[in-house]
Scaffold this motif. Sequence first.
Motif, PDB file in Angstrom:
ATOM      1  N   VAL A 157       1.007  -0.704  -0.187  1.00 49.72           N
ATOM      2  CA  VAL A 157      -0.449   0.141   0.023  1.00 49.72           C
ATOM      3  C   VAL A 157       0.642   1.525  -0.594  1.00 49.72           C
ATOM      4  O   VAL A 157       2.094   1.480   1.260  1.00 49.72           O
ATOM      5  N   SER A 158       0.600   1.911  -0.856  1.00 48.20           N
ATOM      6  CA  SER A 158       1.721   3.909  -0.777  1.00 48.20           C
ATOM      7  C   SER A 158       0.198   4.529  -0.725  1.00 48.20           C
ATOM      8  O   SER A 158      -1.056   4.312  -1.217  1.00 48.20           O
ATOM      9  N   ALA A 201       3.509   9.446   8.117  1.00 42.53           N
ATOM     10  CA  ALA A 201       4.876  10.447   7.799  1.00 42.53           C
ATOM     11  C   ALA A 201       5.267   9.702   7.232  1.00 42.53           C
ATOM     12  O   ALA A 201       5.249   8.722   7.036  1.00 42.53           O
ATOM     13  N   ALA A 202       6.173  10.075   5.921  1.00 38.26           N
ATOM     14  CA  ALA A 202       6.950  10.024   5.891  1.00 38.26           C
ATOM     15  C   ALA A 202       8.211   8.801   5.977  1.00 38.26           C
ATOM     16  O   ALA A 202       8.323   8.378   6.803  1.00 38.26           O
ATOM     17  N   GLY A 203       7.819   7.823   5.162  1.00 38.44           N
ATOM     18  CA  GLY A 203       8.351   6.389   5.722  1.00 38.44           C
ATOM     19  C   GLY A 203       8.093   4.866   5.595  1.00 38.44           C
ATOM     20  O   GLY A 203       6.953   4.897   4.428  1.00 38.44           O
ATOM     21  N   THR A 204       8.409   3.900   5.757  1.00 43.04           N
ATOM     22  CA  THR A 204       8.234   2.638   5.499  1.00 43.04           C
ATOM     23  C   THR A 204       7.190   1.910   7.089  1.00 43.04           C
ATOM     24  O   THR A 204       8.549   2.283   7.712  1.00 43.04           O
ATOM     25  N   CYS A 205       6.782   0.639   6.896  1.00 41.83           N
ATOM     26  CA  CYS A 205       6.517   0.127   7.908  1.00 41.83           C
ATOM     27  C   CYS A 205       5.599  -1.168   7.492  1.00 41.83           C
ATOM     28  O   CYS A 205       4.999  -0.955   6.153  1.00 41.83           O
ATOM     29  N   THR A 206       5.311  -1.794   8.614  1.00 41.23           N
ATOM     30  CA  THR A 206       4.572  -3.231   7.958  1.00 41.23           C
ATOM     31  C   THR A 206       3.145  -3.451   9.126  1.00 41.23           C
ATOM     32  O   THR A 206       3.559  -3.276   9.472  1.00 41.23           O
ATOM     33  N   ILE A 207       2.265  -3.672   8.596  1.00 38.73           N
ATOM     34  CA  ILE A 207       1.169  -4.207   9.213  1.00 38.73           C
ATOM     35  C   ILE A 207       1.137  -5.156   8.831  1.00 38.73           C
ATOM     36  O   ILE A 207       0.864  -6.586   7.414  1.00 38.73           O
ATOM     37  N   THR A 208       1.283  -6.544  10.468  1.00 36.36           N
ATOM     38  CA  THR A 208       0.673  -8.007  10.474  1.00 36.36           C
ATOM     39  C   THR A 208      -0.699  -7.978  10.758  1.00 36.36           C
ATOM     40  O   THR A 208      -1.139  -7.260  11.399  1.00 36.36           O
ATOM     41  N   VAL A 209      -1.314  -8.896   9.925  1.00 39.77           N
ATOM     42  CA  VAL A 209      -2.723  -9.493  10.597  1.00 39.77           C
ATOM     43  C   VAL A 209      -2.658 -10.553  10.573  1.00 39.77           C
ATOM     44  O   VAL A 209      -1.469 -11.898   9.922  1.00 39.77           O
ATOM     45  N   VAL A 221       3.858  -0.945   3.978  1.00 40.25           N
ATOM     46  CA  VAL A 221       2.950   0.265   3.682  1.00 40.25           C
ATOM     47  C   VAL A 221       4.023   1.408   3.410  1.00 40.25           C
ATOM     48  O   VAL A 221       5.282   1.219   4.199  1.00 40.25           O
ATOM     49  N   THR A 222       4.361   2.333   2.483  1.00 41.77           N
ATOM     50  CA  THR A 222       4.647   3.589   1.708  1.00 41.77           C
ATOM     51  C   THR A 222       4.391   4.391   2.127  1.00 41.77           C
ATOM     52  O   THR A 222       2.895   4.824   1.674  1.00 41.77           O
ATOM     53  N   VAL A 223       4.631   4.993   2.869  1.00 40.78           N
ATOM     54  CA  VAL A 223       4.256   6.549   2.968  1.00 40.78           C
ATOM     55  C   VAL A 223       4.663   8.107   2.882  1.00 40.78           C
ATOM     56  O   VAL A 223       6.190   7.809   2.786  1.00 40.78           O
ATOM     57  N   LYS A 224       4.509   8.203   1.696  1.00 41.69           N
ATOM     58  CA  LYS A 224       5.184   9.837   0.758  1.00 41.69           C
ATOM     59  C   LYS A 224       5.340  10.987   1.750  1.00 41.69           C
ATOM     60  O   LYS A 224       3.896  11.138   2.386  1.00 41.69           O
TER      61      LYS A 224
END
Length: 224
Positions: A157-158, A201-209, A221-224
Amino acid sequence: MDYAISSDGQCFLHVIDSNPASYHESSLHVVYYSRRGSTFKAWTSYENVGTDYWLPVSTVLKGGFVATRMLSGENPLGLSTLKKSLKPGRTYTITVPNSTGATFTSSNPTVASVDENGKVTANQAGTCTITVQEDGRKSKVAITVKSVAITLNKTRVSLKAGRTFTLTPSQKGTTGATYRFHSSDKQVATVSKQGKITAKAAGTCTITVTSSFGETATVKVTVK
């Protein structure tokens, strides 16, 4: 009910004549039962059928006999199956022929639980054994609960900061699953209990389901 097993695996199938007009009313008879590979055959001592005359079990049962017990060393309660595979959330009911008070226990309720009526509920992937007991006799059913992968509407997801996206997890062939969501970096993106991602905020993270059935999946997840 008495039974015996010979060295070649032969055992006895007790039947009651369903057509008393042909024989002595309410008489109890014995059909000898044997398994050779995957073929089941039986023969009966009824004179008009012929001693040692081999018939498929289906023919015997359809030809005027009603089975009351099918007995063997492995399955003295005559259960229809001793192995069952289920997907998480699915159920299966163990039926004991002519039962007057069978009891059911699971070796691992976390994998599959069973109620007092023999209803088995698959809870999460793994194996366990359901033990059925009645009148000193015991049969066991091996239960396998299959692992089913989580399917997501997106695995990447971006988003721009302030935007949102909702994850929709599912597991094919299962029923009743619930899901938990966790963000590896809440400063980049948060996720609600309903799977709604909010970009922070800008950066990347991981959502664990994580599924209530035990499986997990991840979303980058990438936030621009």
